[in-house]
Design a protein around this motif. Sequence first.
Motif, mmCIF file in Angstrom:
data_model
loop_
_atom_site.group_PDB
_atom_site.id
_atom_site.type_symbol
_atom_site.label_atom_id
_atom_site.label_comp_id
_atom_site.label_asym_id
_atom_site.label_seq_id
_atom_site.Cartn_x
_atom_site.Cartn_y
_atom_site.Cartn_z
ATOM 1 N N LEU B 40 0.817 -1.217 0.000
ATOM 2 C CA LEU B 40 0.000 0.000 0.000
ATOM 3 C C LEU B 40 0.853 1.269 0.000
ATOM 4 O O LEU B 40 0.384 2.340 -0.374
ATOM 5 N N LYS B 41 2.113 1.142 0.412
ATOM 6 C CA LYS B 41 2.998 2.312 0.437
ATOM 7 C C LYS B 41 3.512 2.686 -0.948
ATOM 8 O O LYS B 41 4.069 3.759 -1.128
ATOM 9 N N LEU B 42 3.381 1.768 -1.896
ATOM 10 C CA LEU B 42 4.039 1.978 -3.180
ATOM 11 C C LEU B 42 3.143 2.757 -4.138
ATOM 12 O O LEU B 42 2.056 2.291 -4.489
ATOM 13 N N ARG B 149 15.554 -13.240 1.316
ATOM 14 C CA ARG B 149 16.424 -13.064 0.148
ATOM 15 C C ARG B 149 16.663 -11.579 -0.140
ATOM 16 O O ARG B 149 17.607 -11.234 -0.832
ATOM 17 N N SER B 150 15.784 -10.736 0.364
ATOM 18 C CA SER B 150 15.919 -9.299 0.140
ATOM 19 C C SER B 150 16.413 -8.580 1.394
ATOM 20 O O SER B 150 16.302 -7.358 1.501
ATOM 21 N N GLU B 339 9.884 -5.146 2.816
ATOM 22 C CA GLU B 339 9.630 -3.985 1.955
ATOM 23 C C GLU B 339 10.408 -4.122 0.638
ATOM 24 O O GLU B 339 9.867 -3.902 -0.447
ATOM 25 N N ASN B 340 11.680 -4.487 0.761
ATOM 26 C CA ASN B 340 12.513 -4.667 -0.436
ATOM 27 C C ASN B 340 11.946 -5.759 -1.333
ATOM 28 O O ASN B 340 11.977 -5.655 -2.556
ATOM 29 N N HIS B 341 11.457 -6.813 -0.688
ATOM 30 C CA HIS B 341 10.974 -7.982 -1.438
ATOM 31 C C HIS B 341 9.718 -7.630 -2.242
ATOM 32 O O HIS B 341 9.586 -8.016 -3.403
ATOM 33 N N VAL B 342 8.824 -6.882 -1.606
ATOM 34 C CA VAL B 342 7.594 -6.467 -2.298
ATOM 35 C C VAL B 342 7.928 -5.490 -3.423
ATOM 36 O O VAL B 342 7.412 -5.581 -4.538
ATOM 37 N N LYS B 343 8.849 -4.566 -3.125
ATOM 38 C CA LYS B 343 9.278 -3.604 -4.149
ATOM 39 C C LYS B 343 9.901 -4.325 -5.344
ATOM 40 O O LYS B 343 9.660 -3.960 -6.494
ATOM 41 N N GLU B 344 10.705 -5.316 -5.043
ATOM 42 C CA GLU B 344 11.354 -6.056 -6.130
ATOM 43 C C GLU B 344 10.311 -6.701 -7.036
ATOM 44 O O GLU B 344 10.433 -6.675 -8.266
#
Lengths: 233, 411
Positions: B40-42, B149-150, B339-344
């Motif tokens: 939701l932040k993206l 992994r992220s 957060e990184n994983h979702v962004k990726e």
Amino acid sequence: MQQTTTTPAPAAAPAKPTPPAPPPELQEGAIATMDGAGLMGILKDPGSSEFQKAKACVRIGELGVKEAVPLLAALLTDEHLNAYARYGLEPIADPSADEALRAALGKLKGNLLVGVINSIGKRRDAKASPALVRLMRGPDPEAARAAAAALGSIGGQASAKELTAALPKASGALKMAVADAALICAERLLAEGQREQALALYTTLSGPDTPRPARLAAMSGIIREETSTGRPR
Amino acid sequence: MIVPSVVLGQRAGHVPPSDRILFGGIGIGGRGAHVLSKLLKLPEAKFLAICDVRNERRETIKSTVDQNYGDRDCRMYDDQFELLARQDIDAVLIATGDRWHTPLSIIAAQHGKDVYCEKPCSMSIEESWALAAAFRRYNRLYQAGCQRRSGANFALCKELLNAGALGKLQTLYANVGPSVNWPPIPSRDWLAGEDPPPKQVLDWDRWLGPAHWRPYHPSYVRGGWRNYYDFHGGGILEWGSHTVDLCHWAAGYDHTQPVEYEPVGGNTGPYSVNCKYADGVKLVMRDNGWEGALNTGSCSFRIEGDLGWVETGDRTTIECSENIRPLLRPTEPASLALENHVKEFVRCIKTRQQPSASAAAAANSHVACHAAFIAFQRGKTLTWDPARGEFTNDDVANRMRARSLREPWRI
């Protein structure tokens, strides 16, 4: 060595409330270690509970007790135990399991029929293909979709021909199922070295009449195969 | 004609609506809500639809999403096929109970959706392969919820191995779920049946989904499904889907699995499965307590080479041999991993590159976990042929590679 000091320590294992305990009559207990004869005894005993039969079916499947096939087949009509019976039948490497599932096709309706079709597809029983083709063309939409999927799983040129013929006549969810089955059938053909037939199937699926996800998948299949380093040159 | 600058994405930080990745969600509970909060932040993503068999969960997620965006656009569904039929939805977040993960992911791929799915990704070896095959077939992207992994601390350990600082790889250690929380062999028992609630509150048949029928008990629905074999893969799958996955990722084993599995211990108390890859490298899946013996935190893993070792977990600290200490650098808070994983994943949807926790990678690490789980149930050392995908010394184990699904579900 501490690298990050800003990270709060994660909580320790959360304290868990005491979960409810299964009552003795719903505990697997000795069934877990019974041999085939003991497990069949449970299925034969009219006094066995639904729970006991369910557990026996699963363990029979793990042990691969082919003598239990008729007992498992008798449970395919049971609303709650159908899936357990199939759990038992699916891994038994004996033609009698295929015969039992095939025989059940004519006796079942609705979801129970769908379950049996799914098991036939999983076992890739080519002898069931004529019956599956009839079901794919039949009036029950769920059974038709399951039959298409089973034909795709069985694979081979005969399935490819039937699925290709069914695609333009199907619509909605059945069309998606037929297209998905044809994609799987193409992969089976590739695995069996029938490259030209697989590419022909992909080409058919690349037409505008195919649902978009499957059409794109077919195009990807062609590209993947044509650009493979292992392709014929 | 005047077009607002927001539509063209000309305001700083704004993404034009046409460039947004549109998401739906299926089965968003506590864990799923955590993943959703990152999504939701993206600004480049918008969450449009929620499907759940539990009405209060549908409404909770809709409320959260609508509040976040300041609109009422989030649609609610109780049938996943209706949500997946929406042509405007690009990707789905799946955070149901484990039994649904593979079947729903495959159905989503068949509908042309990219998928972010919580772990464990599969209930069996058969499901693991089917998952990878479906995403390859449909050329869709899949990100397993293996967010470590992220994570920067895990990545630094991988980097140290890959750079040769640890020397030749000897042994990987994957901490698996402590037996006090999740025994390695879940129960096959049933709870005593109770009257199910009305279907509009909870449809028990659809809650069970592909899992076999059993009488209703509210404990299952409240999270008590874990530790029951029909719904859960035990402690090995619970954490191994993270930590074995980390080992594979770090060591470059995303394409294979160990060839040997030796179970040690029982269903209570510490347990382990000693595994070996074809190249001789060892993998030890071990119950090392919640925080790990070195207090590196939950889901920790360790890499040992002939020149040094590193170990890290959710505390993000890295323990290591003395010679490695000068090579360490500050990492990031653990919360950034997700957060990184979702962004990726969102970035990959745009670029069509494979995310780090792809279906193929997840399949390989999950097969290793399932094989270890089967070895533990069999109580004997099993040998495995990765090329043929079968055990070479136990027919029963081979029959346990698959679980039948309740009708009408299939993979």
